[in-house]
Scaffold this active site. Structure first.
Site, PDB file in Angstrom:
ATOM      1  N   LYS A 107      19.170  50.031  41.219  1.00  0.00           N
ATOM      2  CA  LYS A 107      18.908  50.066  42.676  1.00  0.00           C
ATOM      3  C   LYS A 107      18.210  48.810  43.157  1.00  0.00           C
ATOM      4  O   LYS A 107      18.431  48.352  44.279  1.00  0.00           O
ATOM      5  CB  LYS A 107      18.097  51.304  43.051  1.00  0.00           C
ATOM      6  N   VAL A 134      20.734  56.002  42.789  1.00  0.00           N
ATOM      7  CA  VAL A 134      20.010  56.764  43.809  1.00  0.00           C
ATOM      8  C   VAL A 134      19.845  58.211  43.362  1.00  0.00           C
ATOM      9  O   VAL A 134      20.838  58.929  43.175  1.00  0.00           O
ATOM     10  CB  VAL A 134      20.744  56.728  45.167  1.00  0.00           C
ATOM     11  N   GLY A 136      19.024  59.640  40.594  1.00  0.00           N
ATOM     12  CA  GLY A 136      19.448  60.012  39.234  1.00  0.00           C
ATOM     13  C   GLY A 136      20.706  60.850  39.182  1.00  0.00           C
ATOM     14  O   GLY A 136      21.790  60.387  39.530  1.00  0.00           O
ATOM     15  N   GLY A 189       4.500  58.369  30.311  1.00  0.00           N
ATOM     16  CA  GLY A 189       5.624  57.432  30.363  1.00  0.00           C
ATOM     17  C   GLY A 189       6.453  57.559  31.631  1.00  0.00           C
ATOM     18  O   GLY A 189       7.598  57.116  31.692  1.00  0.00           O
ATOM     19  N   GLU A 192       7.132  53.245  36.057  1.00  0.00           N
ATOM     20  CA  GLU A 192       7.904  52.042  35.752  1.00  0.00           C
ATOM     21  C   GLU A 192       6.967  51.028  35.087  1.00  0.00           C
ATOM     22  O   GLU A 192       5.737  51.110  35.252  1.00  0.00           O
ATOM     23  CB  GLU A 192       8.437  51.413  37.057  1.00  0.00           C
ATOM     24  N   LYS A 207      16.255  52.811  47.094  1.00  0.00           N
ATOM     25  CA  LYS A 207      17.266  53.877  47.124  1.00  0.00           C
ATOM     26  C   LYS A 207      17.635  54.219  48.566  1.00  0.00           C
ATOM     27  O   LYS A 207      18.812  54.369  48.908  1.00  0.00           O
ATOM     28  CB  LYS A 207      16.730  55.109  46.395  1.00  0.00           C
ATOM     29  N   GLY A 304      15.785  60.312  33.951  1.00  0.00           N
ATOM     30  CA  GLY A 304      15.969  60.854  32.605  1.00  0.00           C
ATOM     31  C   GLY A 304      17.340  60.493  32.067  1.00  0.00           C
ATOM     32  O   GLY A 304      18.274  60.213  32.832  1.00  0.00           O
TER      33      GLY A 304
HETATM   34  P1  NAP Z   1      15.213  50.839  29.562  1.00  0.00           P
HETATM   35  O1  NAP Z   1      15.053  52.095  28.814  1.00  0.00           O
HETATM   36  O2  NAP Z   1      14.042  49.938  29.690  1.00  0.00           O
HETATM   37  O3  NAP Z   1      16.414  50.048  28.901  1.00  0.00           O
HETATM   38  C1  NAP Z   1      16.781  48.756  29.308  1.00  0.00           C
HETATM   39  C2  NAP Z   1      17.818  48.229  28.336  1.00  0.00           C
HETATM   40  O4  NAP Z   1      18.255  46.988  28.791  1.00  0.00           O
HETATM   41  C3  NAP Z   1      17.273  48.045  26.915  1.00  0.00           C
HETATM   42  O5  NAP Z   1      18.237  48.443  25.989  1.00  0.00           O
HETATM   43  C4  NAP Z   1      17.061  46.533  26.829  1.00  0.00           C
HETATM   44  O6  NAP Z   1      17.258  46.019  25.522  1.00  0.00           O
HETATM   45  C5  NAP Z   1      18.152  46.044  27.742  1.00  0.00           C
HETATM   46  N1  NAP Z   1      17.799  44.755  28.318  1.00  0.00           N
HETATM   47  C6  NAP Z   1      16.773  44.497  29.146  1.00  0.00           C
HETATM   48  N2  NAP Z   1      16.753  43.183  29.452  1.00  0.00           N
HETATM   49  C7  NAP Z   1      17.779  42.638  28.791  1.00  0.00           C
HETATM   50  C8  NAP Z   1      18.258  41.320  28.671  1.00  0.00           C
HETATM   51  N3  NAP Z   1      17.651  40.319  29.296  1.00  0.00           N
HETATM   52  N4  NAP Z   1      19.354  41.110  27.890  1.00  0.00           N
HETATM   53  C9  NAP Z   1      19.950  42.117  27.255  1.00  0.00           C
HETATM   54  N5  NAP Z   1      19.528  43.397  27.330  1.00  0.00           N
HETATM   55  C10 NAP Z   1      18.454  43.631  28.071  1.00  0.00           C
HETATM   56  O7  NAP Z   1      15.738  51.100  31.046  1.00  0.00           O
HETATM   57  P2  NAP Z   1      16.421  52.417  31.611  1.00  0.00           P
HETATM   58  O8  NAP Z   1      15.361  53.390  31.957  1.00  0.00           O
HETATM   59  O9  NAP Z   1      17.522  52.837  30.732  1.00  0.00           O
HETATM   60  O10 NAP Z   1      16.982  51.869  33.023  1.00  0.00           O
HETATM   61  C11 NAP Z   1      18.168  51.135  33.098  1.00  0.00           C
HETATM   62  C12 NAP Z   1      18.593  51.037  34.562  1.00  0.00           C
HETATM   63  O11 NAP Z   1      18.785  52.349  35.080  1.00  0.00           O
HETATM   64  C13 NAP Z   1      17.562  50.390  35.486  1.00  0.00           C
HETATM   65  O12 NAP Z   1      18.229  49.681  36.497  1.00  0.00           O
HETATM   66  C14 NAP Z   1      16.832  51.578  36.075  1.00  0.00           C
HETATM   67  O13 NAP Z   1      16.233  51.314  37.326  1.00  0.00           O
HETATM   68  C15 NAP Z   1      17.986  52.532  36.231  1.00  0.00           C
HETATM   69  N6  NAP Z   1      17.598  53.943  36.297  1.00  0.00           N
HETATM   70  C16 NAP Z   1      16.861  54.479  35.297  1.00  0.00           C
HETATM   71  C17 NAP Z   1      16.535  55.829  35.351  1.00  0.00           C
HETATM   72  C18 NAP Z   1      15.759  56.485  34.245  1.00  0.00           C
HETATM   73  O14 NAP Z   1      15.536  57.696  34.319  1.00  0.00           O
HETATM   74  N7  NAP Z   1      15.345  55.774  33.211  1.00  0.00           N
HETATM   75  C19 NAP Z   1      16.963  56.602  36.440  1.00  0.00           C
HETATM   76  C20 NAP Z   1      17.726  56.010  37.443  1.00  0.00           C
HETATM   77  C21 NAP Z   1      18.056  54.678  37.353  1.00  0.00           C
HETATM   78  P3  NAP Z   1      16.289  46.402  24.302  1.00  0.00           P
HETATM   79  O15 NAP Z   1      16.441  47.879  24.112  1.00  0.00           O
HETATM   80  O16 NAP Z   1      16.828  45.659  23.145  1.00  0.00           O
HETATM   81  O17 NAP Z   1      14.928  45.987  24.711  1.00  0.00           O
HETATM   82  N1  HSE Z   2      10.775  55.572  38.632  1.00  0.00           N
HETATM   83  C1  HSE Z   2      11.856  56.335  39.133  1.00  0.00           C
HETATM   84  C2  HSE Z   2      11.329  57.696  39.590  1.00  0.00           C
HETATM   85  C3  HSE Z   2      12.917  56.484  38.069  1.00  0.00           C
HETATM   86  O1  HSE Z   2      10.178  58.045  39.282  1.00  0.00           O
HETATM   87  O2  HSE Z   2      12.019  58.409  40.299  1.00  0.00           O
HETATM   88  C4  HSE Z   2      14.241  56.909  38.603  1.00  0.00           C
HETATM   89  O3  HSE Z   2      14.782  56.006  39.505  1.00  0.00           O
END
Ligand code: NAP
Ligand code: HSE
Length: 428
Positions: A107, A134, A136, A189, A192, A207, A304
């Site tokens: 986002k 947006v 999740g 955890g 962000e 979002k 998640g």
């Molecule tokens: P995360 O757990 O921190 O994972 C990020 C991944 O990207 C890791 O595997 C990391 O590699 C890789 N990465 C980061 N920088 C990189 C680089 N420069 N080159 C290559 N690989 C790189 O993040 P996430 O929570 O999965 O979130 C991913 C996306 O989804 C974000 O845009 C976030 O805003 C979005 N999102 C997340 C959630 C959620 O619940 N987590 C919900 C909605 C949207 P390494 O593992 O090797 O470090």
């Molecule tokens: N930090 C975000 C939240 C993760 O708490 O909703 C999902 O976008």
């Protein structure tokens, strides 16, 4: 059956591995629903050696996400790294330049660069889908783009940051101050890496700006979103608002007004018995209002591995089926530039102030409010604490300007002993 749809997945963290696991667990189901196989050609992340709890040995590997995006055996670049700038943006641009469709959960990148990326993609006949960006797992992008496509959208509203909702509901349920619950959320955890993205409303503002673009046919204009975080919300406000029948939420609202497009992500009071008021913990809720459909309420996990990967896969399947929807629901060239409007539409306000224990104190406050055209609907005074007494006022509908003028004049009355709190009450 058509040839397989081949994915290159960049980012193997929470969402990336969640996506890999769905593809590995549901291959037959995905093929049946898409009419073609969905396969992963190659993946990329920072560290190749990390144990990620999934077997990645059968996929190709690229250290450089941009190289992954350009691979011959990749049809769709799935960007799950995150970050508004840098690697994610460079790789997404590289994917489009190489003629690949894009699915992303990012986002922040789309809020800042969505207009440019959408135009680039459409020029090449490519699509960018972002359901996971947006709320999740809630299919709100599809609801707006497809399910409600026949409606003029009147208002988009919602709780779109689970962490803030967790903090606010936990403060209320456990009677804990903001600082304690913030630390608890950090320990769990939930925050962000840069917590201000959550608690200052920035993530939720990203979002909202994406939904507003689809809903109102406007270019994404995150810079115009009025942002205010939850850091100044005290346990007192939560308790007192509860006494008056309200709950405090970090609420996003986007609507067209006669003055322009209003977009705000700010703490608001909502009726405690409304669907938004009832929302507990890290859950998200989006309320959509269309002229024909009326009000739609969508509720579910906003974050998640499973929920977010579910949304990523919905986009992948959409592309596999051959659907070619414009990024924001209509061609980027047709999106109008929004005229930003400050949130000044009339609403009731909640005011909390500490009044000195002096005869006529309340009358002085009422006079200031009356002079500014602010009419009192309900009021409650609590017992004196030392030399002052907390007073709560719920106003009739008024404007932010009128409230601000009144707040400016209150110190001169000499009866208000601390800075008053004013929070908008949203009608839902
Ligand atoms: P995360 O757990 O921190 O994972 C990020 C991944 O990207 C890791 O595997 C990391 O590699 C890789 N990465 C980061 N920088 C990189 C680089 N420069 N080159 C290559 N690989 C790189 O993040 P996430 O929570 O999965 O979130 C991913 C996306 O989804 C974000 O845009 C976030 O805003 C979005 N999102 C997340 C959630 C959620 O619940 N987590 C919900 C909605 C949207 P390494 O593992 O090797 O470090
Ligand atoms: N930090 C975000 C939240 C993760 O708490 O909703 C999902 O976008």
């Amino acid at each position: 059956m058509s040839h397989p749809l081949r994915l290159g997945i960049a980012g193997l963290g929470t969402v990336g591995i969640g996506t890999v696991k769905i593809i590995q667990a549901h291959a037959a189901l995905l093929t049946a629903r898409s009419g073609r196989e969905i396969v992963i050609s190659a993946v990329s992340a920072r560290s190749r050696g990390k144990d990620r709890g999934a077997d990645l040995s059968v996929y190709g590997w690229e250290d450089d996400p941009a190289a992954l995006a350009a691979r011959e055996d990749v049809d769709v670049f799935v960007e799950l790294m995150g970050g508004a700038e840098g690697t994610a943006l460079d790789a997404t641009r590289a994917a489009i330049a190489a003629g690949k469709d894009v699915v992303t959960a990012n986002k922040a990148m789309l809020a800042h660069h969505g207009n440019e990326l959408a135009a680039m993609a459409e020029e090449k006949g490519l699509v960018i889908r972002f359901e996971a960006a947006v709320a999740g797992g809630i299919p709100v992008v599809k609801a707006l783009t497809e399910g409600l496509a026949g409606n003029e959208i009147r208002r988009v509203m919602g709780v779109m940051n689970g962490t803030c909702n967790y903090i606010l509901t936990r403060m209320e349920n456990a009677g804990l101050p903001y600082g304690d619950v913030f630390e608890e959320a950090r320990g769990l955890g939930y925050l962000e890496a840069d917590p201000s993205l959550d608690v200052d409303g920035i993530d939720a503002g990203h979002k909202l700006s994406l939904l507003a673009a689809i809903a109102f046919g406007k270019k994404v204009s995150f810079d115009d979103v009025e942002l205010e975080g939850i850091g100044r919300i005290s346990i007192d406000d939560i308790r007192r608002a509860g006494d008056m029948g309200y709950r405090i939420k970090l609420l996003g609202v986007a609507q067209e007004t006669g003055r322009g497009l209003e977009q705000r992500m700010t703490p608001c009071l909502v009726p405690a018995d409304s669907p938004l008021g009832q929302l507990q913990g890290g859950t998200n809720m989006v309320v959509l209002e269309g002229d024909s459909v009326g009000q739609i309420v969508l509720r579910g996990a906003g974050a998640g591995a499973g929920p977010t990967a579910s949304a990523v896969m919905a986009d992948v399947i959409e592309i596999a089926r051959g659907s070619r929807i414009s990024t924001f629901g209509q061609p980027a060239s047709l999106l109008a530039t929004p005229v930003p409007a400050r949130a000044n539409s009339p609403a009731p306000y909640y005011l909390r102030m500490e009044l000195s224990d002096k005869p006529g104190a309340l009358a002085k406050v009422a006079t200031v409010l009356g002079d500014e055209g602010v009419s009192i609907d309900r009021m409650r005074q609590y017992g004196h604490e030392d030399t002052s007494a907390p007073v709560l006022i719920v106003t009739h509908k008024t404007t932010r300007d009128a409230i601000d003028h009144a707040l400016k004049r209150l110190p001169a009355t000499g009866v208000v002993s601390a800075e008053p709190v004013a929070i908008r009450i949203e009608t839902v």
